[in-house]
Each structure stands twice: as C-alpha cells, then as structure tokens.
Motif scaffolding. Structure first.
Motif, PDB file in Angstrom:
ATOM      1  N   ASP A  37       0.860  -1.174   0.000  1.00 42.44           N
ATOM      2  CA  ASP A  37       0.000   0.000   0.000  1.00 42.44           C
ATOM      3  C   ASP A  37       0.907   1.237   0.000  1.00 42.44           C
ATOM      4  O   ASP A  37       1.658   1.422  -0.923  1.00 42.44           O
ATOM      5  N   LYS A  38       0.883   2.036   1.054  1.00 37.79           N
ATOM      6  CA  LYS A  38       1.732   3.243   1.095  1.00 37.79           C
ATOM      7  C   LYS A  38       2.915   3.099   2.050  1.00 37.79           C
ATOM      8  O   LYS A  38       3.727   4.008   2.170  1.00 37.79           O
ATOM      9  N   VAL A  94      -0.172  -4.385  -3.161  1.00 36.57           N
ATOM     10  CA  VAL A  94      -1.401  -3.751  -2.709  1.00 36.57           C
ATOM     11  C   VAL A  94      -2.221  -4.778  -1.940  1.00 36.57           C
ATOM     12  O   VAL A  94      -2.389  -5.908  -2.400  1.00 36.57           O
TER      13      VAL A  94
END
Length: 176
Positions: A37-38, A94
């Motif tokens: 993700d981030k 992700v």
C-alpha cells in the motif's frame, strides 16, 4: 566467508529506489524494503504473499495481496505463492480487503459476505430450516471476535462485527 564477501553483502536494499534509478538488484542482500500500500516494510527473500501481509500487519484471513506493476496493472497472488524479491520489477504490493469471511457456526465452517452479521442471519446459518413456533427461543454467543467485540451474547435485532475464525454458538430452546 572472506572479508571481500562480507563487504559485498548489503544490509538493506530499497527496491523502489533501485527500480526508479534503473540499478540492478545486488546478489547478496540481507533485507529488502518493499512497499505494501503506502508503507515500506523490511523483509527477507524469498517470501510468500501471506508472509508479506503478516509483515505489513495485515490479517491474511481478511486481506489478499496483489503485486502492482508499472502502468498500474496488478496481479493477484495466492497466499502460499513464493515471491523472489531479487527479480526485477518486484517492489510494490497492494492489499485488498476480502469480501468473504470464514466463520464457525455450531462447529461448521461458513463463508459469509461482508463484515457484519445480524442475529437473524446467524440463526439462518445455524439451522436449515430454523425451528419455528411461538415458544422457540434462540441464544447466540460468540468468541474470537475483533478487538471491539472479542466475545459476547447477541439478542434479537442486534448485529455484530465479524472477523475470520470467529466462533458462534446458536441454540434453540422450547420455552414450554
């Protein structure tokens, strides 16, 4: 191991930085920084998709992992699929919330959609068909739930947040 070999080993390689710079991945690396993700997380290679989720602090029972490629394309990974981080282009993943949740109702595994269940939905999951009659009373208890409701009892009209592996006991009694 010679002194040269020790000097040739790199402690941590940020795969995203290497990919952006077009540099090849060194052969001797102890840890890799990958992006889920981030967030960047530090892992070793090879590693399974499930282990990546765990390292990212995500429950593999509630999430699945997809590998993200340049251009935005993603490819779903199986939980036991081994990922070799030394391969070029493997740096970003992700997490995708799973729509289905596996729970236990009266000792039987049930797969349900969503993250909440109502009292009446649990009765239908427990009994096929549910007992009927004016004197029938149902009791629903649960354990192994999420942090906000790890265990408890449900009453008619209530709902409960669920998680993978949550255990429900549903009983029907005749008040007569």
């Amino acid at each position: 191991m010679s002194e040269t070999d020790v000097l040739d080993e790199i402690e941590v390689v940020d795969l995203e930085e290497y990919a952006c710079a077009g540099k090849p991945i060194p052969k001797r690396v102890k840890y890799y920084l990958i992006k889920v993700d981030k967030d960047k997380i530090r892992v070793q290679s090879p590693i399974t998709a499930e282990e990546i989720l765990i390292a990212a602090g995500l429950d593999p029972c509630e999430y699945r992992l997809e590998q993200k490629f340049k251009g935005g394309k993603t490819v779903a990974l199986e939980p036991d699929q081994v990922v070799d981080l030394r391969e070029p282009g493997i740096e970003h993943f992700v997490s995708v919330p799973d729509k289905d949740t596996s729970i236990i109702v009266n000792g039987r595994e049930k797969v349900v959609e969503g993250k909440k269940l109502s009292f009446s939905e649990l009765i239908r999951l427990a009994f096929d068909p549910p007992p009927t009659g004016e004197n029938i009373c149902f009791t629903v208890t649960y354990r192994n739930g999420p942090k906000q409701n790890p265990e408890g009892t449900m009453v008619e009209g209530s709902t409960v947040k669920i998680k993978c592996g949550m255990v429900f006991n549903v009983t029907a009694t005749d008040k007569s």
